[in-house]
Design an enzyme around this catalytic site. Structure first.
Site, PDB file in Angstrom:
ATOM      1  N   SER A   1       0.901  -1.242   0.236  1.00 17.74           N
ATOM      2  CA  SER A   1      -0.010  -0.362  -0.304  1.00 17.74           C
ATOM      3  C   SER A   1       0.496   1.354  -0.362  1.00 17.74           C
ATOM      4  O   SER A   1       1.849   1.487   0.744  1.00 17.74           O
ATOM      5  CB  SER A   1      -0.798  -0.037   1.509  1.00 17.74           C
ATOM      6  OG  SER A   1      -1.725   1.166   1.275  1.00 17.74           O
TER       7      SER A   1
ATOM      8  N   TYR B   1      -2.653  -0.785  10.168  1.00 16.85           N
ATOM      9  CA  TYR B   1      -2.819  -1.262   8.410  1.00 16.85           C
ATOM     10  C   TYR B   1      -1.579  -1.121   8.301  1.00 16.85           C
ATOM     11  O   TYR B   1      -1.139  -1.659   7.786  1.00 16.85           O
ATOM     12  CB  TYR B   1      -4.398  -0.617   8.237  1.00 16.85           C
ATOM     13  CG  TYR B   1      -4.045  -0.596   6.250  1.00 16.85           C
ATOM     14  CD1 TYR B   1      -4.430  -2.051   6.153  1.00 16.85           C
ATOM     15  CD2 TYR B   1      -3.938   0.323   5.782  1.00 16.85           C
ATOM     16  CE1 TYR B   1      -4.404  -2.354   4.845  1.00 16.85           C
ATOM     17  CE2 TYR B   1      -3.700   0.364   4.693  1.00 16.85           C
ATOM     18  CZ  TYR B   1      -4.499  -0.823   4.146  1.00 16.85           C
ATOM     19  OH  TYR B   1      -4.692  -1.359   2.831  1.00 16.85           O
TER      20      TYR B   1
HETATM   21  N1  LIG Z   1      -8.696  -0.807  -1.603  1.00 18.60           N
HETATM   22  C1  LIG Z   1      -7.327   0.312  -1.758  1.00 18.60           C
HETATM   23  O1  LIG Z   1      -7.714   1.682  -1.853  1.00 18.60           O
HETATM   24  C2  LIG Z   1      -5.812  -0.224  -0.981  1.00 18.60           C
HETATM   25  C3  LIG Z   1      -5.070   0.426  -1.418  1.00 18.60           C
HETATM   26  C4  LIG Z   1      -4.081   0.060  -1.205  1.00 18.60           C
HETATM   27  C5  LIG Z   1      -4.055  -1.268  -0.574  1.00 18.60           C
HETATM   28  N2  LIG Z   1      -4.707  -1.985  -0.700  1.00 18.60           N
HETATM   29  C6  LIG Z   1      -4.921  -4.345  -0.407  1.00 18.60           C
HETATM   30  O2  LIG Z   1      -4.975  -4.466  -1.572  1.00 18.60           O
HETATM   31  C7  LIG Z   1      -5.425  -5.599  -1.096  1.00 18.60           C
HETATM   32  C8  LIG Z   1      -7.152  -5.859  -1.835  1.00 18.60           C
HETATM   33  O3  LIG Z   1      -7.891  -5.114  -0.845  1.00 18.60           O
HETATM   34  P1  LIG Z   1      -9.111  -4.479  -1.620  1.00 18.60           P
HETATM   35  O4  LIG Z   1      -9.397  -3.118  -1.805  1.00 18.60           O
HETATM   36  O5  LIG Z   1      -9.574  -5.445  -2.778  1.00 18.60           O
HETATM   37  O6  LIG Z   1     -10.346  -4.892  -0.497  1.00 18.60           O
HETATM   38  P2  LIG Z   1     -11.865  -6.591  -0.785  1.00 18.60           P
HETATM   39  O7  LIG Z   1     -12.641  -6.388   1.072  1.00 18.60           O
HETATM   40  O8  LIG Z   1     -12.808  -6.047  -1.899  1.00 18.60           O
HETATM   41  O9  LIG Z   1     -11.301  -7.139  -0.967  1.00 18.60           O
HETATM   42  C9  LIG Z   1     -10.045  -8.069   0.403  1.00 18.60           C
HETATM   43  C10 LIG Z   1     -10.721 -10.100  -0.068  1.00 18.60           C
HETATM   44  O10 LIG Z   1      -9.190  -9.969   1.113  1.00 18.60           O
HETATM   45  C11 LIG Z   1     -10.238 -11.578   1.835  1.00 18.60           C
HETATM   46  N3  LIG Z   1      -9.535 -11.873   3.019  1.00 18.60           N
HETATM   47  C12 LIG Z   1      -9.548 -10.700   4.390  1.00 18.60           C
HETATM   48  N4  LIG Z   1      -9.318 -11.489   5.106  1.00 18.60           N
HETATM   49  C13 LIG Z   1      -8.583 -12.844   4.913  1.00 18.60           C
HETATM   50  C14 LIG Z   1      -8.169 -13.976   5.230  1.00 18.60           C
HETATM   51  N5  LIG Z   1      -8.101 -13.838   6.368  1.00 18.60           N
HETATM   52  N6  LIG Z   1      -7.574 -14.739   4.311  1.00 18.60           N
HETATM   53  C15 LIG Z   1      -8.280 -14.796   2.774  1.00 18.60           C
HETATM   54  N7  LIG Z   1      -9.092 -13.485   2.509  1.00 18.60           N
HETATM   55  C16 LIG Z   1      -8.782 -12.939   3.684  1.00 18.60           C
HETATM   56  C17 LIG Z   1     -11.836 -10.558   1.671  1.00 18.60           C
HETATM   57  O11 LIG Z   1     -12.745 -11.815   1.926  1.00 18.60           O
HETATM   58  C18 LIG Z   1     -11.465 -10.170   0.463  1.00 18.60           C
HETATM   59  O12 LIG Z   1     -12.637 -11.187  -0.672  1.00 18.60           O
HETATM   60  C19 LIG Z   1      -5.546  -5.548   0.399  1.00 18.60           C
HETATM   61  O13 LIG Z   1      -4.421  -6.467   1.257  1.00 18.60           O
HETATM   62  C20 LIG Z   1      -5.688  -4.177   0.639  1.00 18.60           C
HETATM   63  O14 LIG Z   1      -5.102  -3.738   1.544  1.00 18.60           O
HETATM   64  C21 LIG Z   1      -6.114  -1.756  -0.873  1.00 18.60           C
END
Ligand SMILES: NC(=O)c1ccc[n+]([C@@H]2O[C@H](COP(=O)([O-])OP(=O)(O)OC[C@H]3O[C@@H](n4cnc5c(N)ncnc54)[C@H](O)[C@@H]3O)[C@@H](O)[C@H]2O)c1
Ligand SMILES: [Zn+2]
Length: 678
Positions: free
Chosen positions: A555, A568
């Site tokens: 991130s 986080y």
């Molecule tokens: N959305 C953003 O702006 C953003 C920015 C930087 C980083 N990220 C990172 O990107 C990744 C995906 O985020 P997203 O925005 O698509 O979120 P999201 O909630 O849409 O997807 C996350 C997925 O991870 C799964 N998950 C959660 N805990 C879990 C576990 N213990 N075991 C297996 N699966 C698990 C959830 O069920 C979900 O399907 C994350 O690591 C997040 O930190 C997101």
């Protein structure tokens, strides 16, 4: 409007192709002769509809049919220059097409056109091939079918085989079909119903005769120590051997794998005659084009240790390659196509099962199905007589046929990630789903691992069928579940190449609000979870010796210090440093480890939808719906970041264009100066 004769042919083909007893997948072809008004002359013309090259009878539709002018097709017999130049007739078929001609005519077209019957079926039923490959197949044909079915000695498919069958039908007016030595069956009839009934009668009569007259143990007595392991033991051993095996069979070109422990395979491998029979290889051209002339067989009992099995498989693989090179050298002539790779496509492991390989999952799976067909064929032939497949010179003439080579040359260039197997955690939603979708679109096989099995499977089903994507349940905080998801990838596709640590969640809290449980949850899912996934995956990558990629979706917050984000951002920084640590450690295995720093991906993100978005919107004083636009305005490029933008970066990291890049973090944030890397 489709001609009624063609409609009837399609219906018959679909019925025949629906039952695997009648023909192997995509094997065999069918035809019908009928009339139509020639739009040029207004007169009636005689036409031949015949299943074109490729495709499967069970799913045949009109575009899969070639349409030829019967008089012109048959007139080719007048200019046929003889066996040594029969391949020229394939190009000549283009001059006999009706209109645009439909699908490309297959090599079996002359058989259908030249045989004087309105309807013809050419099929590859296991029971029929069993008679066709029995050492005394000709005598058996007489005994079993009593003159209604005639023996045609082996000949490579083509114009001459068509002439042979036509002559045999003329000489045997009472015959309803023939057994093609080493190959399959052909049946005919005046009507579509009669032809179908004749095909089925030949198959049922052969099946019935084998059932009644076969010896009780066609593959010989049980071999001590070669019986099946328990299901759990089979799976465990298959998982332990798969990465090494995939590395070995990918020596000349990378391959995807398929595993089966079907009872037929386990029984075959548990019996005394299996080494002799496996060495004889397959016979039907369809079978050995997909399975290679013979399989590689582990000659150790079921209980052999993993270490001993791997050491022996490495020796056997060397020997297999030398043997295949010998086969090529013995049979190649001036002008033969170059050798196509000397690795086995079928690997048999007593007590465990069979691995099959191909350039994609469907090809690998079908190769396994064809070897199962071959096991059925061998059982039938050995039960009545002895199994006598066509000899290696004939196999070579098919495998390295100029026409086969031309077909391969016409295949589209593989997609950039073809043969690569990807595991994406947290891929049932948001960024992970976009990554899985993109990797699959670029040719990879994808395993979607997420907390909820139904959601993981639903996301996989959106991407494609099980040859493309599967969903598995895995909580990445749980060591055993992580291992099980990596094992599932290995069993489903033979190994693993691309691992994306994406699973995550976010709780926006200040230091004083953050509970120990908040801290543990986020660190368990992201820092510990990605450590567990990377560790389980690295074992496979190291054993495969094919390199690979591990990618962390970290991130912007791994480097940017903002309020209300202690747990986080700290765990994201942990993930970011795992990238550097593992890049340093896994480089010697050719494994690249890189990270991506997204920011502000609102659309499709469960993290934002699940409360984080509302809180952030409140912090910034904007409506939740406008949060994406708000983030965009904070960026240097003034662009909203979408899940697809992150997926693009993952794809680029996996391509050969970034083959020399490891330990890197790519920001996908539309430009946030405060998060610039330095
Ligand atoms: N959305 C953003 O702006 C953003 C920015 C930087 C980083 N990220 C990172 O990107 C990744 C995906 O985020 P997203 O925005 O698509 O979120 P999201 O909630 O849409 O997807 C996350 C997925 O991870 C799964 N998950 C959660 N805990 C879990 C576990 N213990 N075991 C297996 N699966 C698990 C959830 O069920 C979900 O399907 C994350 O690591 C997040 O930190 C997101
Ligand atoms: Zn055939």
């Amino acid at each position: 409007m489709t001609n009624p004769t063609a409609l009837e042919l399609i219906a018959r083909s679909n019925r025949l192709g629906a039952d695997p007893k009648n023909t192997n997948y995509a094997g065999g072809n069918t035809s019908a002769k009928g009339t139509e008004i020639d739009p040029v002359t207004g007169e009636t013309v005689d036409l031949l509809w015949v299943k074109g090259s490729g495709g499967d009878l069970g799913t045949l539709t009109e575009p899969g049919l070639a349409v030829l002018r019967l008089d012109r097709m048959r007139a080719l017999a007048n200019v046929y220059p003889g066996l040594d130049r029969e391949d020229e007739m394939v190009a000549a078929l283009d001059y006999t097409l009706h209109g645009k001609g439909g699908a490309a005519p297959s090599i079996d077209t002359p058989m259908h056109g030249l045989v004087d019957a309105a309807h013809v079926d050419h099929l590859h039923p296991d029971a029929g091939i069993a008679i066709a490959t029995a050492a005394d197949g000709e005598a058996l044909t007489g005994t079993i079918f009593g003159g209604r079915v005639v023996w045609v000695p082996w000949r490579r498919p083509g114009f001459q085989l068509g002439l042979d069958i036509a002559a045999i039908k003329d000489a045997n007016p009472e015959a309803i079909g023939c057994i093609l030595g080493g190959h399959g069956i052909t049946a005919w009839g005046d009507t579509s119903e009669a032809c179908e009934a004749n095909s089925l009668w030949i198959i049922e009569t052969a099946t019935g005769y084998i059932a009644e007259h076969s010896t009780t143990e066609p593959f010989g007595a049980l071999l001590d120590g070669f019986g099946p392991l328990t299901e759990a033991e089979r799976q465990a051993k298959a998982v332990a051997l798969a990465p090494t095996l995939r590395g070995l069979v990918s020596t000349d070109s990378a391959k995807v794998g398929h595993f089966t422990d079907a009872p037929e395979v386990l029984d075959f491998l548990s019996r005394a005659e299996h080494p002799r029979l496996a060495a004889l290889g397959t016979s039907c051209p369809d079978h050995f084009l997909r399975t290679k002339v013979k399989p590689m067989l582990l000659d150790l009992p079921a209980g052999a240790s993993i270490e001993d099995s791997i050491a022996r498989l490495q020796e056997l693989h060397e020997a297999y390659r030398a043997d295949y090179q010998g086969y090529y050298d013995r049979n190649a002539v001036a002008g033969s196509p170059a050798i196509r790779g000397a690795d086995p496509l079928i690997v048999l492991i007593p007590g465990v099962g069979m691995f099959s390989y191909g350039a994609n999952k469907q090809t690998a799976r079908v190769a396994g199905e064809f070897y199962l067909n071959a096991v059925n064929v061998m059982r039938g032939a050995e039960g009545l007589s002895s199994y006598a497949p066509i000899d290696e010179a004939e196999k070579f003439k098919i495998e390295y046929w100029a026409l086969e080579e031309a077909k391969l040359q016409r295949m589209p260039t593989p997609k950039p990630l073809a043969t690569r197997v990807a595991l994406v955690t947290g891929a049932a939603s948001g960024i992970g789903k976009a990554i899985a979708t993109r990797l699959a679109a670029e040719g990879a096989c994808v395993v979607i691992a997420d907390l909820d099995l139904a959601k993981a499977q639903a996301a996989a089903a959106e991407i494609g069928n099980e040859d493309v994507a599967i969903g598995v349940q895995a909580n990445v905080t749980d060591e055993a579940q992580v291992q099980a998801s990596v094992d599932a990838a290995v069993l489903a596709f033979g190994g693993l190449d691309l691992v994306v640590n994406n699973a995550g969640l976010s709780l926006s809290k200040s230091l004083l609000e953050t509970t120990v449980a908040d801290w543990d949850l986020q660190h368990n899912v992201m820092a510990k979870g990605s450590f567990l996934v990377s560790r389980a995956a690295a074992r496979v990558l190291i054993d495969q010796k094919l390199g690979g990629d591990i990618i962390y979706i970290s991130s912007k917050n791994s480097v940017f210090a903002g309020p209300n984000n202690i747990a986080y951002s700290a765990t994201k920084a942990d993930q970011a440093h795992q990238v550097r640590l593992l890049a340093a450690e896994l480089g010697e295995y050719g494994v690249k480890v890189n990270g991506i720093n997204p920011d502000g991906v609102v659309r499709g993100s469960g993290i934002f939808a699940g409360g984080w978005g509302a809180k952030r919107a409140a912090v910034y004083g904007v409506k939740e719906d406008d949060l994406g636009k708000y983030y965009a305005q904070r960026t240097l490029l003034k662009r909203e970041v979408l899940p697809e933008n992150v997926a693009n970066a993952v794809f680029v990291l996996c391509t050969s264009d970034l083959s020399h890049t490891t330990g890197l973090h790519i920001p996908v944030d539309a430009g946030v100066a405060a998060a610039f890397l330095r």
